[in-house]
Enzyme design. Structure first.
Site, PDB file in Angstrom:
ATOM      1  N   HIS A  91      31.171  18.611  14.937  1.00  0.00           N
ATOM      2  CA  HIS A  91      32.257  18.831  13.976  1.00  0.00           C
ATOM      3  C   HIS A  91      32.417  20.326  13.739  1.00  0.00           C
ATOM      4  CE1 HIS A  91      34.887  18.616  10.671  1.00  0.00           C
ATOM      5  NE2 HIS A  91      33.987  18.815   9.727  1.00  0.00           N
TER       6      HIS A  91
ATOM      7  N   ASN B  39      38.572  24.170  10.067  1.00  0.00           N
ATOM      8  CA  ASN B  39      38.066  22.805   9.947  1.00  0.00           C
ATOM      9  C   ASN B  39      39.256  21.859   9.773  1.00  0.00           C
ATOM     10  OD1 ASN B  39      36.983  20.376   9.167  1.00  0.00           O
ATOM     11  ND2 ASN B  39      35.618  21.225   7.595  1.00  0.00           N
TER      12      ASN B  39
ATOM     13  N   CYS C 196      35.718  13.888   7.396  1.00  0.00           N
ATOM     14  CA  CYS C 196      35.605  14.579   8.692  1.00  0.00           C
ATOM     15  C   CYS C 196      34.927  13.721   9.757  1.00  0.00           C
ATOM     16  CB  CYS C 196      34.830  15.879   8.523  1.00  0.00           C
ATOM     17  SG  CYS C 196      35.625  17.006   7.378  1.00  0.00           S
TER      18      CYS C 196
HETATM   19  C1  LIG Z   1      31.811  27.883   1.979  1.00  0.00           C
HETATM   20  C2  LIG Z   1      30.909  28.800   2.790  1.00  0.00           C
HETATM   21  C3  LIG Z   1      31.688  29.435   3.911  1.00  0.00           C
HETATM   22  C4  LIG Z   1      30.387  29.907   1.891  1.00  0.00           C
HETATM   23  O1  LIG Z   1      29.539  30.764   2.640  1.00  0.00           O
HETATM   24  P1  LIG Z   1      28.114  31.164   2.056  1.00  0.00           P
HETATM   25  O2  LIG Z   1      27.509  32.108   3.019  1.00  0.00           O
HETATM   26  O3  LIG Z   1      27.357  29.882   1.757  1.00  0.00           O
HETATM   27  O4  LIG Z   1      28.490  31.923   0.760  1.00  0.00           O
HETATM   28  P2  LIG Z   1      28.015  31.660  -0.724  1.00  0.00           P
HETATM   29  O5  LIG Z   1      28.640  30.389  -1.259  1.00  0.00           O
HETATM   30  O6  LIG Z   1      26.523  31.764  -0.768  1.00  0.00           O
HETATM   31  O7  LIG Z   1      28.664  32.855  -1.478  1.00  0.00           O
HETATM   32  C5  LIG Z   1      28.245  34.206  -1.256  1.00  0.00           C
HETATM   33  C6  LIG Z   1      29.135  35.125  -2.049  1.00  0.00           C
HETATM   34  O8  LIG Z   1      30.419  35.196  -1.406  1.00  0.00           O
HETATM   35  C7  LIG Z   1      31.454  34.917  -2.361  1.00  0.00           C
HETATM   36  N1  LIG Z   1      32.539  34.270  -1.665  1.00  0.00           N
HETATM   37  C8  LIG Z   1      32.781  32.942  -1.547  1.00  0.00           C
HETATM   38  N2  LIG Z   1      33.901  32.749  -0.831  1.00  0.00           N
HETATM   39  C9  LIG Z   1      34.365  33.962  -0.493  1.00  0.00           C
HETATM   40  C10 LIG Z   1      35.478  34.396   0.243  1.00  0.00           C
HETATM   41  N3  LIG Z   1      36.351  33.545   0.797  1.00  0.00           N
HETATM   42  N4  LIG Z   1      35.647  35.719   0.406  1.00  0.00           N
HETATM   43  C11 LIG Z   1      34.793  36.594  -0.106  1.00  0.00           C
HETATM   44  N5  LIG Z   1      33.720  36.243  -0.844  1.00  0.00           N
HETATM   45  C12 LIG Z   1      33.518  34.933  -1.020  1.00  0.00           C
HETATM   46  C13 LIG Z   1      30.787  34.045  -3.397  1.00  0.00           C
HETATM   47  O9  LIG Z   1      31.485  34.120  -4.615  1.00  0.00           O
HETATM   48  C14 LIG Z   1      29.409  34.650  -3.464  1.00  0.00           C
HETATM   49  O10 LIG Z   1      29.459  35.793  -4.288  1.00  0.00           O
HETATM   50  P3  LIG Z   1      28.244  36.141  -5.288  1.00  0.00           P
HETATM   51  O11 LIG Z   1      27.053  36.337  -4.379  1.00  0.00           O
HETATM   52  O12 LIG Z   1      28.713  37.354  -5.967  1.00  0.00           O
HETATM   53  O13 LIG Z   1      28.095  34.935  -6.167  1.00  0.00           O
HETATM   54  C15 LIG Z   1      29.703  28.025   3.377  1.00  0.00           C
HETATM   55  O14 LIG Z   1      28.825  27.661   2.332  1.00  0.00           O
HETATM   56  C16 LIG Z   1      30.105  26.773   4.114  1.00  0.00           C
HETATM   57  O15 LIG Z   1      30.775  26.828   5.126  1.00  0.00           O
HETATM   58  N6  LIG Z   1      29.630  25.609   3.640  1.00  0.00           N
HETATM   59  C17 LIG Z   1      29.945  24.344   4.289  1.00  0.00           C
HETATM   60  C18 LIG Z   1      31.308  23.912   3.874  1.00  0.00           C
HETATM   61  C19 LIG Z   1      31.850  22.833   4.757  1.00  0.00           C
HETATM   62  O16 LIG Z   1      31.525  22.751   5.908  1.00  0.00           O
HETATM   63  N7  LIG Z   1      32.715  21.993   4.193  1.00  0.00           N
HETATM   64  C20 LIG Z   1      33.375  20.983   4.914  1.00  0.00           C
HETATM   65  C21 LIG Z   1      32.473  19.859   5.206  1.00  0.00           C
HETATM   66  S1  LIG Z   1      33.219  18.710   6.292  1.00  0.00           S
END
Ligand SMILES: CC(C)(COP(=O)(O)OP(=O)(O)OC[C@H]1O[C@@H](n2cnc3c(N)ncnc32)[C@H](O)[C@@H]1OP(=O)(O)O)[C@@H](O)C(=O)NCCC(=O)NCCS
Length: 340
Positions: free
Chosen positions: A267, A297, A125
């Site tokens: 980003h 993204n 990215c």
């Molecule tokens: C991936 C992301 C959106 C997840 O959001 P989050 O608030 O961190 O969520 P968590 O990973 O803590 O998960 C919370 C819960 O939601 C669930 N969950 C994950 N994805 C889900 C989805 N698409 N829909 C519904 N529930 C979901 C998880 O299983 C978890 O459930 P649990 O509490 O029963 O275990 C977030 O972590 C993120 O954006 N991270 C950065 C990723 C990124 O930028 N990547 C590219 C880099 S260039």
């Protein structure tokens, strides 16, 4: 971290043209919720994304290099340049048309940019900023006058569409910029670039199989190792810290304060990450440019597509201070400050 804003060179560089292109196909959160266990509400709340564009598999009009081509033509037109004027093509992507040859060479042929040399850059990215910084360095060194920098991805080919924790995030797009020589005392120029990477964090985000380390086999396909894998929560934390740090470094190195910045283009990975960064910097969200809601993204394409949109709709005006700030797999980071 490599700062580059030496005032001792004769030349500086500036962006004289921008362009962007997107596939036609839209994938909404509601449509995604039919494929995996998620909901429009969850995705909006956690990421700020409503929909993304997805290239039609196998459609030559929507290959990575085809999106790059459309974006490049628009950037050339804005800059008033022809393909023959291009000295170099720096193509930032981690989802190339083919591993070999480079997507840059596919694009070169489409453009008929006969004089150029062309190369791909993989900084995930962060790729567009890595390319922009390299272009700035080549121009300031006097080696090139006109460089095409592209940030383009068709990450939909590398997303595991059964993994709800990652497939909700990504989309396909291309953005391009023409970087041109100007004099070092020109007010409109790239003022600084700061790049860094941390190879100890390779395990946070990547594609385990598909390279020579682990070629694609029936086993790796069965384990879905040829798709993107991500430790979302860890990436989130590092992203907020590094985006804030690199923005701060760019502002301070140039003797500015946060309030001097007219537009901040971070980003576009997740709206919550961006809001947390703005909060750390005490930076008003009104001056943060956002396209994550409409495109998700798009990796190396988020910054150049956002830049192009804001230049074309007149939000970015000559004389504005524009701060670009990225992070990506690697992990890779960087910020560039420019006077438009
Ligand atoms: C991936 C992301 C959106 C997840 O959001 P989050 O608030 O961190 O969520 P968590 O990973 O803590 O998960 C919370 C819960 O939601 C669930 N969950 C994950 N994805 C889900 C989805 N698409 N829909 C519904 N529930 C979901 C998880 O299983 C978890 O459930 P649990 O509490 O029963 O275990 C977030 O972590 C993120 O954006 N991270 C950065 C990723 C990124 O930028 N990547 C590219 C880099 S260039």
């Amino acid at each position: 971290m490599t700062p580059s804003n030496s005032p001792t060179t004769l030349f500086a560089s500036r962006i004289s043209g921008t362009g962007s292109a997107f596939p036609e196909g839209r994938l909404t959160n509601q449509e995604l919720a039919v494929r995996v266990d998620t909901s429009d509400e969850w995705i909006r709340e956690r990421t700020g994304i409503s929909e993304r564009r997805i290239a039609k598999p196998g459609d030559p009009n929507e290959f990575n290099s085809s999106l790059g081509y459309r974006a490049a033509l628009k950037a050339l037109e804005m800059a008033g340049k022809r393909p023959e004027d291009i000295d170099q093509i720096l193509y930032a992507t981690c989802s190339p048309d083919t591993l070999v040859p480079s997507t840059a060479c596919w694009l070169q042929a489409k453009l008929g940019a006969k004089r150029a040399w062309a190369v791909d850059i993989n900084a995930a990215c962060s790729g567009f900023l890595y390319g922009l910084s390299m272009a700035d360095t080549f121009v300031r060194a006097g080696q090139s006058k006109t460089i095409l920098v592209v940030g383009a991805e068709v990450l939909s080919s590398f997303v595991n569409w059964e993994d709800r924790t990652s497939c909700i995030l990504f989309g396909d797009a291309a953005g391009a910029a023409i970087v041109e020589r100007t004099s070092s005392d020109s007010p409109q120029r790239i003022l600084s670039s700061h790049l860094h990477s941390d190879g100890t964090l390779t395990d946070l985000l990547g594609m385990p199989a598909g390279g020579s380390r682990s070629p694609v086999t029936a086993d790796t396909i069965a384990l879905k190792q040829n798709f993107l894998q991500m430790k979302g929560r860890e990436v989130f934390k590092v992203a907020v810290k590094t985006l804030a740090d690199f923005a701060q470094t760019a502002i301070e190195t140039n003797g500015f304060k946060a309030e001097d910045i007219d537009w901040f283009i971070p980003h576009q990975a997740n709206l919550r990450i961006i809001e947390a960064v703005a909060n750390r910097l005490d930076f008003p969200m009104e001056k943060v440019l956002l396209n994550v809601e409409r495109y998700g993204n798009t990796s190396a394409a988020t910054v150049p597509t956002m830049l192009d949109e804001a230049v074309r709709d007149g939000r970015i005006k000559p004389g504005h201070l524009v701060l670009l700030d990225v992070f990506g797999a690697g992990l890779t980071y960087g910020s560039i400050l420019m006077r438009w």
